[in-house]
Design a protein around this motif. Structure first.
Motif, PDB file in Angstrom:
ATOM      1  N   GLY A   1       0.833  -1.211   0.000  1.00  0.00           N
ATOM      2  CA  GLY A   1       0.000   0.000   0.000  1.00  0.00           C
ATOM      3  C   GLY A   1       0.863   1.255   0.000  1.00  0.00           C
ATOM      4  O   GLY A   1       0.608   2.215  -0.730  1.00  0.00           O
ATOM      5  N   SER A   2       1.934   1.229   0.806  1.00  0.00           N
ATOM      6  CA  SER A   2       2.797   2.411   0.897  1.00  0.00           C
ATOM      7  C   SER A   2       3.522   2.673  -0.414  1.00  0.00           C
ATOM      8  O   SER A   2       3.918   3.806  -0.703  1.00  0.00           O
ATOM      9  CB  SER A   2       3.822   2.229   2.019  1.00  0.00           C
ATOM     10  N   ALA A   3       3.707   1.610  -1.224  1.00  0.00           N
ATOM     11  CA  ALA A   3       4.398   1.781  -2.513  1.00  0.00           C
ATOM     12  C   ALA A   3       3.695   2.850  -3.347  1.00  0.00           C
ATOM     13  O   ALA A   3       4.348   3.678  -4.001  1.00  0.00           O
ATOM     14  CB  ALA A   3       4.434   0.458  -3.277  1.00  0.00           C
ATOM     15  N   ALA A   4       2.355   2.865  -3.325  1.00  0.00           N
ATOM     16  CA  ALA A   4       1.621   3.857  -4.123  1.00  0.00           C
ATOM     17  C   ALA A   4       1.894   5.272  -3.621  1.00  0.00           C
ATOM     18  O   ALA A   4       2.042   6.210  -4.406  1.00  0.00           O
ATOM     19  CB  ALA A   4       0.128   3.547  -4.075  1.00  0.00           C
ATOM     20  N   ILE A   5       1.998   5.426  -2.305  1.00  0.00           N
ATOM     21  CA  ILE A   5       2.282   6.755  -1.732  1.00  0.00           C
ATOM     22  C   ILE A   5       3.698   7.188  -2.118  1.00  0.00           C
ATOM     23  O   ILE A   5       3.933   8.343  -2.514  1.00  0.00           O
ATOM     24  CB  ILE A   5       2.158   6.701  -0.184  1.00  0.00           C
TER      25      ILE A   5
ATOM     26  N   ALA B   1       4.950  10.397  -4.451  1.00  0.00           N
ATOM     27  CA  ALA B   1       5.980  11.388  -4.088  1.00  0.00           C
ATOM     28  C   ALA B   1       7.080  11.435  -5.146  1.00  0.00           C
ATOM     29  O   ALA B   1       7.649  12.496  -5.419  1.00  0.00           O
ATOM     30  CB  ALA B   1       6.562  11.049  -2.725  1.00  0.00           C
ATOM     31  N   ALA B   2       7.360  10.277  -5.756  1.00  0.00           N
ATOM     32  CA  ALA B   2       8.461  10.217  -6.739  1.00  0.00           C
ATOM     33  C   ALA B   2       8.107  10.936  -8.036  1.00  0.00           C
ATOM     34  O   ALA B   2       8.993  11.453  -8.714  1.00  0.00           O
ATOM     35  CB  ALA B   2       8.808   8.756  -7.032  1.00  0.00           C
ATOM     36  N   VAL B   3       6.830  10.964  -8.406  1.00  0.00           N
ATOM     37  CA  VAL B   3       6.469  11.550  -9.716  1.00  0.00           C
ATOM     38  C   VAL B   3       6.076  13.030  -9.601  1.00  0.00           C
ATOM     39  O   VAL B   3       5.698  13.648 -10.590  1.00  0.00           O
ATOM     40  CB  VAL B   3       5.346  10.747 -10.431  1.00  0.00           C
TER      41      VAL B   3
ATOM     42  N   LEU C   1       2.248  -2.677  -9.876  1.00  0.00           N
ATOM     43  CA  LEU C   1       1.395  -1.676 -10.537  1.00  0.00           C
ATOM     44  C   LEU C   1       1.858  -0.261 -10.191  1.00  0.00           C
ATOM     45  O   LEU C   1       1.884   0.627 -11.051  1.00  0.00           O
ATOM     46  CB  LEU C   1      -0.084  -1.879 -10.150  1.00  0.00           C
ATOM     47  N   ALA C   2       2.250  -0.060  -8.952  1.00  0.00           N
ATOM     48  CA  ALA C   2       2.758   1.262  -8.549  1.00  0.00           C
ATOM     49  C   ALA C   2       4.081   1.552  -9.259  1.00  0.00           C
ATOM     50  O   ALA C   2       4.318   2.676  -9.724  1.00  0.00           O
ATOM     51  CB  ALA C   2       2.932   1.319  -7.037  1.00  0.00           C
TER      52      ALA C   2
ATOM     53  N   ALA D   1      -2.785   2.984  -8.328  1.00  0.00           N
ATOM     54  CA  ALA D   1      -1.801   3.297  -9.373  1.00  0.00           C
ATOM     55  C   ALA D   1      -2.335   4.388 -10.310  1.00  0.00           C
ATOM     56  O   ALA D   1      -1.596   5.302 -10.697  1.00  0.00           O
ATOM     57  CB  ALA D   1      -1.448   2.038 -10.159  1.00  0.00           C
ATOM     58  N   LEU D   2      -3.623   4.297 -10.663  1.00  0.00           N
ATOM     59  CA  LEU D   2      -4.180   5.326 -11.557  1.00  0.00           C
ATOM     60  C   LEU D   2      -4.304   6.675 -10.851  1.00  0.00           C
ATOM     61  O   LEU D   2      -4.223   7.728 -11.487  1.00  0.00           O
ATOM     62  CB  LEU D   2      -5.529   4.869 -12.126  1.00  0.00           C
ATOM     63  N   THR D   3      -4.459   6.652  -9.537  1.00  0.00           N
ATOM     64  CA  THR D   3      -4.473   7.913  -8.777  1.00  0.00           C
ATOM     65  C   THR D   3      -3.111   8.599  -8.911  1.00  0.00           C
ATOM     66  O   THR D   3      -3.021   9.807  -9.161  1.00  0.00           O
ATOM     67  CB  THR D   3      -4.788   7.634  -7.295  1.00  0.00           C
ATOM     68  N   VAL D   4      -2.061   7.801  -8.757  1.00  0.00           N
ATOM     69  CA  VAL D   4      -0.708   8.352  -8.889  1.00  0.00           C
ATOM     70  C   VAL D   4      -0.528   8.968 -10.280  1.00  0.00           C
ATOM     71  O   VAL D   4      -0.029  10.094 -10.423  1.00  0.00           O
ATOM     72  CB  VAL D   4       0.336   7.232  -8.668  1.00  0.00           C
TER      73      VAL D   4
END
Ligand SMILES: O=C(O)C1=C[C@@H](OP(=O)(O)O)[C@@H](O)[C@H](O)C1
Ligand SMILES: C=C(OP(=O)(O)O)C(=O)O
Length: 431
Positions: A240-244, A248-250, A312-313, A388-391
């Motif tokens: 879950g944290s991977a998406a957060i 931050a990375a993008v 996916l993230a 992932a699509l939110t990111v």
């Protein structure tokens, strides 16, 4: 409920990671299988972990919960004679309990998500259980499934790990309780092998002895063991944290995520190394991942099987990298909440990403420019597609509308609150 994700160039702030889904489902299960009273600190709260709470309660465990912990009086090797169980959309919960209900006279697992879990195959586990003397009624290996147990026997067991590691985990939870000793041989392949490390860690903590070969393909499991009542503490959740972290990375960011253990057995811990390889400025110390994103990312090649729930993230990050990335050895993404290759890439393409699929690969032709966006995204019942699509939406020119984004609650009900707390422009809207 739907979510609108609007362009967000800056993210800033600190959050605590959600609690691990995989450890919560496992600790709940081993606590239920113990005869005494166990305590689990900081269990996850999500649809999947609630499904395990509900099912072990139905099977006879007694649960009392407050803000920080859950106290569980287990049913040991004698679950209650219950007729029906509903696991919601939780694959791991279903597979683990298909094995454990081999201790019950007759239980039917109902099909409440026909278009998601209802499509996922369980044949490999069904065949292994049948070879152990368990009678199983099913629809081509899919839900609804009726398990007629009571006569399960250990001995020599073969199970395929080519589709999911959850089948092997399920047998590792069941076999210590059987009268006979067991020998489990994994045939074909073992996907998501790292997750077996989490299963073995939890079994050991619960006082269970299992002799595993170094390659994790052979197991000797003494029978007539008892799960011990213990105290457990759930660590932070990397998938879950991977998406957060990718959000931050993008973006231009200064984001800290707390409670992410450096030495965790979660394979998705690799998100930190992957972002480092993509040249994202970050540090990881004292359980805190600190990303100072500048929006610039380098492409990479990565064996996704090592971090299945973070792929996916990672792909979302690669969409904005300067060049082509390749995620290989990911075929079993096709057997998750949706086909996480074809379905996910279709949604990414709608937003404007340049992606290609192979049977077991995702290829991303990344571009640092913002994507056009301005489209409606189908969530396919999949929390990881939603995250992932939110990111991706944070770095589109026009907003993304993500339909049925409430399915994010399968693993991370607070995801949009956390994105908002960091300054992300997201908004719930009635469907
Ligand atoms: O055992 C588990 O708790 C899980 C195993 C993995 O599944 P597969 O082994 O099917 O890849 C993972 O994707 C899932 O989210 C949880
Ligand atoms: C695939 C997942 O879960 P499960 O297999 O337990 O449904 C997931 O959490 O991404």
């Amino acid at each position: 409920m739907d979510v609108i994700v609007r362009p967000t160039p800056l993210l800033r702030g600190e959050i605590g990671a959600l609690s691990s889904k995989n450890y919560t489902t496992r600790y709940l299960l081993v606590a239920a299988l113990a005869e005494g009273t166990s305590t689990i600190y900081y269990p996850a709260h999500s649809e999947d972990s609630d499904a395990m709470r509900r099912c072990i309660t139905d099977l006879g465990a007694e649960l009392a919960e407050d803000e920080e912990k859950i106290i569980i009086k287990g049913f040991g090797r004698q679950p209650r004679d219950i007729k029906e169980l509903n696991v919601g959309n939780a694959g791991a919960v279903l597979r683990f309990l298909l094995a454990i209900t081999a201790l019950c006279p007759e239980v039917t697992f109902v099909n409440t998500y026909p278009d998601s879990l209802g499509r996922r195959p369980h044949n490999d586990l069904i065949e292994a259980l049948q070879s152990m003397g368990v009678e199983i009624e099913h629809r081509d290996g899919r839900l609804p499934i009726t398990v007629r147990g009571g006569a399960a026997q250990g001995g020599k067991i073969r199970v395929s790990g080519a589709v999911s590691s959850q089948f092997l985990s399920a047998l590792l939870f069941l076999t210590p309780l059987l009268e006979e000793d067991s020998e489990i041989e994994v045939v074909n392949d073992l996907k998501s092998k790292v997750v077996i490390g989490q299963t073995l860690e939890v079994l050991e903590q619960a006082g269970i002895v299992i002799h595993a070969s170094e390659d994790l393909m052979h197991y000797k499991v003494p029978g007539r063991q008892s799960y011990q009542a213990r105290e457990y503490t759930v660590q932070g959740d990397y998938p879950g944290s991977a998406a957060i972290l990718v959000a931050a990375a993008v973006t231009q960011s200064d984001v800290k995520v707390h409670r992410l253990m450096e030495r965790s057995k979660q394979g998705e811990r690799a998100i930190v190394d992957v972002l480092r390889m993509m040249k994202v400025p970050l540090t990881h110390e004292n359980g805190i991942v600190h990303v100072r994103g500048n929006g610039r990312l380098q492409p990479l090649e990565f064996d996704g099987d090592a971090a299945t729930d973070a792929v996916l993230a990672m792909v979302a990050a690669a969409v904005f990298a300067d060049g082509t990335s390749r995620f290989y050895n990911v075929e079993n993404l096709r057997y998750k909440e949706c086909d996480r290759i074809t379905d996910y890439l279709n949604e990414l393409r709608k937003a404007g990403a340049d992606v290609e699929e192979r049977q077991a690969e995702i290829i991303v032709h990344g571009h640092p420019d913002e994507l056009p966006g301005g489209v409606t995204i189908n969530a396919h019942y999949d929390h990881r597609v939603i995250m992932a699509l939110t990111v991706v939406g944070l770095r589109c020119k026009q907003p993304l509308l993500i339909k049925d984004a409430h399915h994010v609650a399968k693993s991370y009900p607070g995801f949009f609150d956390d994105i908002t707390a960091l300054g992300g422009h997201v908004e719930w809207v009635e469907a």
